[in-house]
Design a protein around this motif. Structure first.
Motif, PDB file in Angstrom:
ATOM      1  N   LEU A 573      36.642  29.061  25.786  1.00  0.00           N
ATOM      2  CA  LEU A 573      36.568  30.410  26.346  1.00  0.00           C
ATOM      3  C   LEU A 573      36.387  31.407  25.209  1.00  0.00           C
ATOM      4  CD1 LEU A 573      39.403  30.164  29.032  1.00  0.00           C
ATOM      5  CD2 LEU A 573      36.933  30.129  29.416  1.00  0.00           C
ATOM      6  N   PRO A 574      35.291  32.146  25.206  1.00  0.00           N
ATOM      7  CA  PRO A 574      34.975  32.976  24.031  1.00  0.00           C
ATOM      8  C   PRO A 574      35.759  34.279  23.953  1.00  0.00           C
ATOM      9  CG  PRO A 574      33.257  33.187  25.687  1.00  0.00           C
ATOM     10  CD  PRO A 574      34.211  32.156  26.207  1.00  0.00           C
ATOM     11  N   GLU A 575      36.151  34.832  25.106  1.00  0.00           N
ATOM     12  CA  GLU A 575      36.762  36.162  25.094  1.00  0.00           C
ATOM     13  C   GLU A 575      38.279  36.052  25.157  1.00  0.00           C
ATOM     14  OE1 GLU A 575      34.980  38.765  24.655  1.00  0.00           O
ATOM     15  OE2 GLU A 575      33.014  37.868  24.920  1.00  0.00           O
ATOM     16  N   GLN A 576      38.917  37.015  24.474  1.00  0.00           N
ATOM     17  CA  GLN A 576      40.376  37.063  24.473  1.00  0.00           C
ATOM     18  C   GLN A 576      40.845  38.514  24.639  1.00  0.00           C
ATOM     19  OE1 GLN A 576      41.757  35.338  20.814  1.00  0.00           O
ATOM     20  NE2 GLN A 576      41.420  33.221  21.499  1.00  0.00           N
ATOM     21  N   LEU A 577      41.950  38.655  25.374  1.00  0.00           N
ATOM     22  CA  LEU A 577      42.574  39.972  25.530  1.00  0.00           C
ATOM     23  C   LEU A 577      44.054  39.816  25.221  1.00  0.00           C
ATOM     24  CD1 LEU A 577      42.746  42.939  26.405  1.00  0.00           C
ATOM     25  CD2 LEU A 577      42.932  42.161  28.774  1.00  0.00           C
ATOM     26  N   PRO A 578      44.520  40.396  24.107  1.00  0.00           N
ATOM     27  CA  PRO A 578      45.953  40.293  23.787  1.00  0.00           C
ATOM     28  C   PRO A 578      46.806  40.993  24.846  1.00  0.00           C
ATOM     29  CG  PRO A 578      44.686  40.977  21.869  1.00  0.00           C
ATOM     30  CD  PRO A 578      43.765  41.064  23.031  1.00  0.00           C
ATOM     31  N   VAL A 579      47.862  40.334  25.242  1.00  0.00           N
ATOM     32  CA  VAL A 579      48.764  40.933  26.226  1.00  0.00           C
ATOM     33  C   VAL A 579      49.377  42.211  25.683  1.00  0.00           C
ATOM     34  CG1 VAL A 579      50.922  40.555  27.496  1.00  0.00           C
ATOM     35  CG2 VAL A 579      49.247  38.721  27.334  1.00  0.00           C
ATOM     36  N   ALA A 580      49.557  42.279  24.350  1.00  0.00           N
ATOM     37  CA  ALA A 580      50.150  43.475  23.751  1.00  0.00           C
ATOM     38  C   ALA A 580      49.265  44.698  23.916  1.00  0.00           C
ATOM     39  CB  ALA A 580      50.435  43.223  22.277  1.00  0.00           C
ATOM     40  N   ASP A 581      47.934  44.498  24.092  1.00  0.00           N
ATOM     41  CA  ASP A 581      47.021  45.639  24.249  1.00  0.00           C
ATOM     42  C   ASP A 581      46.918  46.114  25.693  1.00  0.00           C
ATOM     43  OD1 ASP A 581      46.560  45.480  21.582  1.00  0.00           O
ATOM     44  OD2 ASP A 581      44.638  44.413  21.757  1.00  0.00           O
ATOM     45  N   MET A 582      47.453  45.362  26.649  1.00  0.00           N
ATOM     46  CA  MET A 582      47.348  45.740  28.057  1.00  0.00           C
ATOM     47  C   MET A 582      48.229  46.956  28.333  1.00  0.00           C
ATOM     48  SD  MET A 582      47.459  41.845  29.623  1.00  0.00           S
ATOM     49  CE  MET A 582      48.142  42.428  31.147  1.00  0.00           C
ATOM     50  N   ARG A 583      47.667  47.904  29.099  1.00  0.00           N
ATOM     51  CA  ARG A 583      48.392  49.151  29.363  1.00  0.00           C
ATOM     52  C   ARG A 583      48.877  49.256  30.806  1.00  0.00           C
ATOM     53  NH1 ARG A 583      44.717  54.017  27.396  1.00  0.00           N
ATOM     54  NH2 ARG A 583      46.509  55.116  28.292  1.00  0.00           N
ATOM     55  N   ALA A 584      48.039  48.919  31.771  1.00  0.00           N
ATOM     56  CA  ALA A 584      48.424  49.113  33.171  1.00  0.00           C
ATOM     57  C   ALA A 584      47.623  48.174  34.061  1.00  0.00           C
ATOM     58  CB  ALA A 584      48.211  50.566  33.597  1.00  0.00           C
ATOM     59  N   LEU A 585      48.150  47.981  35.273  1.00  0.00           N
ATOM     60  CA  LEU A 585      47.484  47.177  36.299  1.00  0.00           C
ATOM     61  C   LEU A 585      47.070  48.102  37.432  1.00  0.00           C
ATOM     62  CD1 LEU A 585      46.738  44.401  37.592  1.00  0.00           C
ATOM     63  CD2 LEU A 585      49.067  44.366  38.550  1.00  0.00           C
ATOM     64  N   LEU A 586      45.792  48.045  37.793  1.00  0.00           N
ATOM     65  CA  LEU A 586      45.258  48.863  38.879  1.00  0.00           C
ATOM     66  C   LEU A 586      44.852  47.954  40.024  1.00  0.00           C
ATOM     67  CD1 LEU A 586      42.945  51.178  36.722  1.00  0.00           C
ATOM     68  CD2 LEU A 586      45.333  51.580  37.372  1.00  0.00           C
ATOM     69  N   THR A 587      45.015  48.433  41.253  1.00  0.00           N
ATOM     70  CA  THR A 587      44.629  47.645  42.421  1.00  0.00           C
ATOM     71  C   THR A 587      43.885  48.522  43.419  1.00  0.00           C
ATOM     72  OG1 THR A 587      46.730  48.102  43.535  1.00  0.00           O
ATOM     73  CG2 THR A 587      46.624  46.106  42.211  1.00  0.00           C
ATOM     74  N   GLY A 588      43.115  47.866  44.295  1.00  0.00           N
ATOM     75  CA  GLY A 588      42.458  48.558  45.389  1.00  0.00           C
ATOM     76  C   GLY A 588      41.452  49.591  44.936  1.00  0.00           C
ATOM     77  N   LYS A 589      41.471  50.760  45.554  1.00  0.00           N
ATOM     78  CA  LYS A 589      40.492  51.807  45.285  1.00  0.00           C
ATOM     79  C   LYS A 589      40.644  52.428  43.904  1.00  0.00           C
ATOM     80  CE  LYS A 589      39.921  53.125  50.148  1.00  0.00           C
ATOM     81  NZ  LYS A 589      39.987  54.234  51.124  1.00  0.00           N
ATOM     82  N   ASP A 590      41.761  52.179  43.238  1.00  0.00           N
ATOM     83  CA  ASP A 590      41.950  52.712  41.884  1.00  0.00           C
ATOM     84  C   ASP A 590      41.144  51.942  40.846  1.00  0.00           C
ATOM     85  OD1 ASP A 590      43.738  54.594  42.862  1.00  0.00           O
ATOM     86  OD2 ASP A 590      45.470  53.269  42.605  1.00  0.00           O
ATOM     87  N   CYS A 591      40.642  50.774  41.225  1.00  0.00           N
ATOM     88  CA  CYS A 591      39.884  49.965  40.269  1.00  0.00           C
ATOM     89  C   CYS A 591      38.512  50.597  40.014  1.00  0.00           C
ATOM     90  CB  CYS A 591      39.708  48.543  40.807  1.00  0.00           C
ATOM     91  SG  CYS A 591      41.270  47.681  41.069  1.00  0.00           S
ATOM     92  N   PRO A 592      38.083  50.653  38.768  1.00  0.00           N
ATOM     93  CA  PRO A 592      36.801  51.314  38.467  1.00  0.00           C
ATOM     94  C   PRO A 592      35.599  50.585  39.049  1.00  0.00           C
ATOM     95  CG  PRO A 592      37.702  50.238  36.509  1.00  0.00           C
ATOM     96  CD  PRO A 592      38.774  50.195  37.539  1.00  0.00           C
ATOM     97  N   HIS A 593      35.656  49.261  39.242  1.00  0.00           N
ATOM     98  CA  HIS A 593      34.478  48.546  39.714  1.00  0.00           C
ATOM     99  C   HIS A 593      34.277  48.647  41.221  1.00  0.00           C
ATOM    100  CE1 HIS A 593      37.857  45.857  40.093  1.00  0.00           C
ATOM    101  NE2 HIS A 593      37.157  44.880  40.647  1.00  0.00           N
ATOM    102  N   VAL A 594      35.234  49.240  41.959  1.00  0.00           N
ATOM    103  CA  VAL A 594      35.020  49.467  43.396  1.00  0.00           C
ATOM    104  C   VAL A 594      35.217  50.927  43.766  1.00  0.00           C
ATOM    105  CG1 VAL A 594      35.720  47.132  44.016  1.00  0.00           C
ATOM    106  CG2 VAL A 594      37.440  48.931  43.936  1.00  0.00           C
ATOM    107  N   ARG A 595      35.527  51.757  42.777  1.00  0.00           N
ATOM    108  CA  ARG A 595      35.856  53.157  43.066  1.00  0.00           C
ATOM    109  C   ARG A 595      34.663  53.919  43.623  1.00  0.00           C
ATOM    110  NH1 ARG A 595      38.086  55.762  37.951  1.00  0.00           N
ATOM    111  NH2 ARG A 595      39.681  54.167  38.289  1.00  0.00           N
ATOM    112  N   GLU A 596      33.480  53.607  43.130  1.00  0.00           N
ATOM    113  CA  GLU A 596      32.297  54.358  43.542  1.00  0.00           C
ATOM    114  C   GLU A 596      31.587  53.739  44.742  1.00  0.00           C
ATOM    115  OE1 GLU A 596      31.710  57.164  42.162  1.00  0.00           O
ATOM    116  OE2 GLU A 596      33.285  56.922  40.662  1.00  0.00           O
ATOM    117  N   LYS A 597      32.121  52.659  45.288  1.00  0.00           N
ATOM    118  CA  LYS A 597      31.436  52.001  46.407  1.00  0.00           C
ATOM    119  C   LYS A 597      31.674  52.767  47.701  1.00  0.00           C
ATOM    120  CE  LYS A 597      30.259  48.885  43.480  1.00  0.00           C
ATOM    121  NZ  LYS A 597      28.887  48.906  42.945  1.00  0.00           N
ATOM    122  N   GLY A 598      30.910  52.432  48.715  1.00  0.00           N
ATOM    123  CA  GLY A 598      31.038  53.103  50.002  1.00  0.00           C
ATOM    124  C   GLY A 598      32.271  52.637  50.750  1.00  0.00           C
ATOM    125  N   SER A 599      32.357  53.033  52.027  1.00  0.00           N
ATOM    126  CA  SER A 599      33.524  52.724  52.848  1.00  0.00           C
ATOM    127  C   SER A 599      33.195  51.739  53.966  1.00  0.00           C
ATOM    128  CB  SER A 599      34.086  54.011  53.473  1.00  0.00           C
ATOM    129  OG  SER A 599      33.085  54.655  54.226  1.00  0.00           O
TER     130      SER A 599
END
Length: 703
Positions: A573-599
């Motif tokens: 697996l080439p990519e890594q994300l340190p747990v120490a760098d994680m700031r917050a967990l977003l769910t539902g409509k707060d997520c940036p990849h679904v925020r701009e989608k329709g209803s």
């Protein structure tokens, strides 16, 4: 020296004599004891004396006594004052069975009957005579059927008269009630001699005792009447606004209602609902023109526009086919609705309810039928089938057609607050059925389950005794399907003792350990990894990527992979994300990849499965976006990421897992206490001993 157990000391007194304190040997015959007592007072003929308790009910101990003869002699006194004194002394003693038998054997009832029939004194003497007569008759030594017709007619006169002592009418009404219930022949006499209007006058007097006795005689007359007579009597009483008077001046009276009045209101309600029994027991007659027309009225009320306009000019066969289809839409199981209504109960009563609903709530009726006609076949709520079953259910809950209980007091106040209460209750119930059907997302296979829930909703609300139909409608609609499930769960826990304070305290102590177990399971699931799909801007779901947590819980490792390939190793697996760098967990409509989608519906499904991790990438904020493959994976990953971030795990899956673990662990801990009642409060700690000399001194060497 201790006296024997059968010897007790008692005090005996007699008028105009010095009291005696004797040692009573209970093993001796009572006649011997009386002989000794009489000898001490120099009295002869001891068999003519009796011992009487001075306290409580003042019951006599012997069967024969001189006191009864003296009292009965006083009843024949020429002096009104003498009769009054004898009656005052007789009334409290008449409740004693031994004394009553003695009085009756000496023609005491006849002497009282003479005073009542003469009616020389309409005041206290008459009231005392009626009370004593009632007390003596209540013992059942003499049958009510032995009373003479002139005597009963005289008592009826006291009910119909106005100018008399206020205590006389309740006693006369009570006597006539007993006569009516015990003797059909004399009951017919009372029915013909006491007008219903006279009973209504007594009911309107603001005297609880008089109201109760008038209601008692009224229900007794109704119980003794034939079904046809009972219907005429009740129709007349409702026309004279008896229902409204009961509702305003008895049920909502400032004074609390007595148990006797509550019983009579229960009987009145049961008799009124009993008028529905003939309709409930009568199946629909397919050859009855009137009943066929009623079914057509029901159909036309629902499909008036559609059915009448489309049926114009059609052939007879085509019209019959159209009617059969519309009856199917109404929810009848057969194209010929008469076959559905042949079942008894509910028989014609179900048809009456459906017609009442269609005529008195036409908009609600049309909305119910048309709304379900437009649903998919498996999700439509059948109006006719539901109405038939709901009618059966209401008959069972309200005990229609069942004999009256002799002690029940379970009447419904709203019954007296509403005309046509049974049909109105059906109108509320059928709309509740449709509402619950939608809440449960039921299909035809779930019909029985839905009816069980509706039964519980109606039964629970009726048990609250709402005072009006509107209050009933409000309460039953607030009792949703979810609330019913919650109440069931609570009651089950109460039955299992799970909600006892000691059990709740134990559960609270177990929670941290079990939450740690759930946290460990969530992190292990993250270490196993999950295959996610990438959602492109064109909604193509052809790319996959894999993400997992490192065994030391310090890195999230991820990368793309091909469909059908085996799970990759951590090194690949080439990519890594340190747990120490994680700031917050977003769910539902707060997520940036679904925020701009329709209803749309598709986007709504994405909202429920979307979550993102915000993390620091240099000086800017970046996001790692996920679309979970299922709701369970969504819960597991959001819980695991929350645990890594030090946040509480608040998903529905965590709540269910915790409850299951708590239940199992609690049952295991309490396994040895099966069938042992657990007290609400812990037993008190005993006080410390006065000294501790019993303690073992370890410093002393044993020999």
């Amino acid at each position: 020296m201790t006296p024997p157990r059968n010897v007790v000391k008692i005090a005996i007194q007699m008028r105009d004599a010095i009291p005696q304190l004797i040692q009573l040997d209970q093993a001796k015959p009572l006649a011997t004891v009386l002989k000794e007592v009489c000898d001490a007072w120099s009295l002869t003929h001891s068999e003519r004396y009796a011992l009487q308790f001075a306290d409580g009910h003042r019951r006599y101990i012997t069967e024969n006594d001189l006191e009864a003869e003296q009292l009965l002699g006083g009843l024949q006194s020429d002096s009104r004052e003498g009769r009054r004194e004898a009656l005052r002394y007789l009334v409290p003693l008449a409740s004693d069975m031994t004394f009553a038998r003695e009085v009756i054997s000496r023609n005491g009832l006849q002497r009282l009957g003479t005073i009542i029939e003469d009616g020389d004194d309409l005041g206290e003497v008459l009231a005392l005579s009626l009370r004593a007569f009632l007390e003596l008759m209540e013992h059942g030594v003499v049958s009510w059927e032995t009373l003479s017709i002139p005597f009963v007619r005289k008592v009826v006169c006291y009910v119909n008269m106005n100018l008399m002592d206020a205590s006389v009418p309740p006693l006369a009404l009570g006597l006539l009630e007993s006569v009516t219930l015990s003797s059909p022949a004399l009951g017919q006499l009372v029915k013909s001699e006491v007008p219903l209007d006279r009973l209504l006058v007594h009911l309107q007097v603001m005297n609880q005792q008089l109201q109760t006795k008038a209601m008692a005689l009224l229900t007794a007359l109704l119980q003794g009447a034939s079904p046809v007579e009972r219907k005429h009597m009740l129709d007349y009483l409702w026309q004279r606004n008896l229902r409204q008077f009961i509702y305003k001046n008895i049920i909502h009276s400032a004074a609390p209602m007595g148990d006797e009045m509550a019983h009579h209101l229960y009987v009145l309600q049961a008799l009124t609902l009993g008028l529905l029994e003939p309709r409930m027991r009568t199946p629909l007659d397919p050859y009855s023109q009137e009943q066929r027309e009623q079914l057509q009225v029901l159909r036309q009320a629902a499909f008036e526009v559609e059915g009448e306009s489309s049926g114009t000019g059609l052939s007879a066969d085509r019209r019959r086919s159209l009617c059969a289809r519309e009856f199917r839409k109404l929810g009848f199981s057969n194209s010929n609705p008469a076959q559905d209504l042949e079942r008894v109960p509910p028989g014609l009563l179900a048809l009456d309810n459906m017609l009442y609903f269609s005529r008195n709530a036409p908009s609600a009726y049309s909305r119910f039928v048309l709304e379900n006609s437009s649903r998919e076949d498996k999700h439509e709520c059948p109006f006719a089938r539901g109405s038939i079953q709901l009618t059966v259910l209401l008959c069972e809950l309200l005990h229609v057609g069942e004999p009256c209980s002799e002690t029940a007091q379970d009447f419904s106040p709203m019954f007296f607050g509403q005309d046509q209460s049974f049909h109105e209750l059906f109108c509320v119930g059928i709309q509740l059925l449709n509402k619950t059907w939608k809440e449960m997302r039921a299909t035809q296979e779930d019909f029985d389950k839905v009816m069980q829930v509706v039964r519980e909703q109606l039964a629970r609300t009726l048990a609250l005794k709402p005072t009006s139909l509107e209050l009933f409608r409000t309460k039953v609609n607030a009792l949703t399907y979810g609330e019913v499930l919650r109440l069931r769960q609570t009651e089950r826990l109460h039955q299992e003792g799970t909600l006892a304070p000691p059990i709740l305290e134990l559960r609270e102590k177990l929670k941290p350990e079990l939450m740690g177990l759930i946290r460990q399971q969530r992190l292990l699931r993250l270490c196993e990894g999950t295959l996610f799909r990438k959602i492109s801007s064109r909604r193509r779901q052809d790319k996959l990527w894999f993400c997992c947590l490192s065994p030391n819980h310090k890195l999230l490792q991820y990368g793309d992979m091909e469909e059908g390939a085996s799970p990759p190793t951590l090194e690949s697996l080439p990519e890594q994300l340190p747990v120490a760098d994680m700031r917050a967990l977003l769910t539902g409509k707060d997520c940036p990849h679904v925020r701009e989608k329709g209803s749309g519906k598709q986007n709504k499904d994405l909202y429920e499965l979307a979550f993102s991790i915000s993390y620091d990438r240099g000086e800017e904020e970046a996001y790692l976006n996920f679309i979970a493959p299922s709701k369970r994976e969504f819960y597991l990953w959001t819980d695991g990421l929350s645990a890594l971030l030090g946040s509480p795990m608040s998903s529905e899956q965590t709540r269910l897992d915790l409850e299951q673990l708590l239940t199992m662990e609690t049952k295991l801990r309490l396994l040895e206490l099966e069938n042992v009642p657990i007290p609400e409060q812990p037993p008190p700690v005993p006080p410390p001993p006065t000294n501790f000399n019993f303690c073992y001194d370890c410093s002393i060497a044993e020999p």
